[in-house]
Design an enzyme around this catalytic site. Structure first.
Site, PDB file in Angstrom:
ATOM      1  CG  ASN A   4       2.184   3.055  -5.656  1.00 17.66           C
ATOM      2  OD1 ASN A   4       2.639   4.009  -6.297  1.00 17.66           O
ATOM      3  ND2 ASN A   4       2.576   1.792  -5.655  1.00 17.66           N
ATOM      4  N   GLY A  54       0.734  -1.232   0.122  1.00 13.15           N
ATOM      5  CA  GLY A  54      -0.107   0.056  -0.004  1.00 13.15           C
ATOM      6  C   GLY A  54       0.790   1.091   0.110  1.00 13.15           C
ATOM      7  CG  MET A  84      -0.839  -7.652  -6.891  1.00 14.31           C
ATOM      8  SD  MET A  84      -0.307  -6.559  -7.925  1.00 14.31           S
ATOM      9  CE  MET A  84       1.193  -7.685  -8.515  1.00 14.31           C
ATOM     10  CG  HIS A 143       1.965  -2.697 -15.288  1.00 16.80           C
ATOM     11  ND1 HIS A 143       1.668  -3.703 -14.807  1.00 16.80           N
ATOM     12  CD2 HIS A 143       3.101  -2.838 -16.294  1.00 16.80           C
ATOM     13  CE1 HIS A 143       2.316  -4.833 -15.252  1.00 16.80           C
ATOM     14  NE2 HIS A 143       3.270  -4.335 -16.005  1.00 16.80           N
ATOM     15  CB  SER A 152       2.632   2.419 -17.941  1.00 16.31           C
ATOM     16  OG  SER A 152       3.683   2.207 -18.763  1.00 16.31           O
ATOM     17  CG  ASN A 198      -3.235  -1.308 -13.356  1.00 15.21           C
ATOM     18  OD1 ASN A 198      -3.290  -1.402 -11.997  1.00 15.21           O
ATOM     19  ND2 ASN A 198      -2.471  -1.950 -14.361  1.00 15.21           N
ATOM     20  CG  ASP A 213      -0.986  -5.025 -16.856  1.00 23.32           C
ATOM     21  OD1 ASP A 213      -1.532  -4.457 -15.947  1.00 23.32           O
ATOM     22  OD2 ASP A 213      -0.162  -5.979 -16.737  1.00 23.32           O
TER      23      ASP A 213
HETATM   24  C1  GAR Z   1       3.623  -1.379  -7.273  1.00 24.79           C
HETATM   25  O1  GAR Z   1       4.875  -1.344  -7.698  1.00 24.79           O
HETATM   26  C2  GAR Z   1       2.978  -1.511  -8.616  1.00 24.79           C
HETATM   27  O2  GAR Z   1       3.528  -0.762  -9.663  1.00 24.79           O
HETATM   28  C3  GAR Z   1       2.728  -2.811  -8.786  1.00 24.79           C
HETATM   29  O3  GAR Z   1       2.484  -3.481  -7.539  1.00 24.79           O
HETATM   30  C4  GAR Z   1       3.394  -2.639  -6.521  1.00 24.79           C
HETATM   31  C5  GAR Z   1       2.271  -2.310  -5.420  1.00 24.79           C
HETATM   32  O4  GAR Z   1       2.973  -1.818  -4.244  1.00 24.79           O
HETATM   33  N1  GAR Z   1       1.561  -3.046  -9.763  1.00 24.79           N
HETATM   34  C6  GAR Z   1       1.560  -4.236 -10.354  1.00 24.79           C
HETATM   35  O5  GAR Z   1       2.389  -4.907 -10.604  1.00 24.79           O
HETATM   36  C7  GAR Z   1       0.316  -4.282 -11.154  1.00 24.79           C
HETATM   37  N2  GAR Z   1       0.343  -5.144 -11.952  1.00 24.79           N
HETATM   38  P1  GAR Z   1       2.205  -1.081  -3.087  1.00 24.79           P
HETATM   39  O6  GAR Z   1       1.224  -1.995  -2.524  1.00 24.79           O
HETATM   40  O7  GAR Z   1       3.196  -0.883  -1.849  1.00 24.79           O
HETATM   41  O8  GAR Z   1       1.501   0.300  -3.578  1.00 24.79           O
END
Ligand code: GAR
Length: 183
Positions: free
Chosen positions: A14, A12, A89, A106, A133, A104, A142
């Site tokens: 982000n 989490g 995910m 990525h 992206s 989203n 994606d």
């Molecule tokens: C992030 O790095 C995001 O870009 C990636 O998961 C991570 C989540 O981190 N997303 C993907 O791979 C989507 N297919 P977070 O839980 O610390 O935000």
């Protein structure tokens, strides 16, 4: 006030960035956070901001469609202006993508490295740049239209940790900019 909903599955960071930099500022409010993972660290982060958190555990649903239906129902109750997939995910079906306006994040320069292990695969490649992206979500994994990308040089000898660290920094900036751009 522009209402945001955030879907996440894990750490989490982000989600935390959105809460710190957009929530209840300049006309944005996170009205709902949803996790499919009951153990996600992000749950506490959202609760600490007083944001309503809903856990919709995919393991309790027998099909992707049933799970997506529950997501759609919960989101429709709060009518967000935008739903943000921030480390969510799960592969989504048309039940979700036809009904929810969402973006989203990525961690690669799409269309390269769709799906899981994007950071590992882009690091292992011969590419001279890495990046992230933000794209509109559609039924293709994606695959929706790109809103914005950010990139950086993968210099000779760059370690995996440095590469990943750089992605973790720029993805947060990219996500925030994309939200502002589309709203
Ligand atoms: C992030 O790095 C995001 O870009 C990636 O998961 C991570 C989540 O981190 N997303 C993907 O791979 C989507 N297919 P977070 O839980 O610390 O935000």
């Amino acid at each position: 006030m522009k209402k945001l909903a955030v879907l996440f599955s894990g750490t989490g960071t982000n989600l935390a960035y959105i809460l710190k930099h957009l929530h209840k500022q300049n006309g944005y409010e996170v009205v709902l956070a949803i996790s499919n993972n009951p153990d996600a660290k992000g749950i506490k982060i959202a609760q600490d901001y007083g944001v309503d958190v809903k856990i919709i555990d995919n393991k309790n649903y027998s099909s992707r469609e049933d799970f997506d239906q529950q997501l759609v129902q919960s989101l429709n109750k709060v009518s967000p202006d935008l739903t943000i997939l921030a480390g969510f995910m799960r592969i989504l079906t048309v039940i979700f993508t036809d009904n929810i306006k969402s973006i989203n994040l990525h961690p690669s320069l799409l269309p390269k490295y769709k799906g899981i292990k994007a950071i590992e695969r882009s690091y292992a490649s011969d590419d001279k740049i890495g990046g992230v992206s933000v794209h509109w979500v559609n039924s293709e994994l994606d695959g929706g239209e790109i809103i914005l990308q950010k990139s950086f040089e993968k210099y000779n000898g760059m370690s995996f940790n440095k590469f990943e660290e750089k992605i973790k920094i720029i993805e947060k900036e990219a996500l925030k900019e994309a939200i502002i751009k589309v709203l």
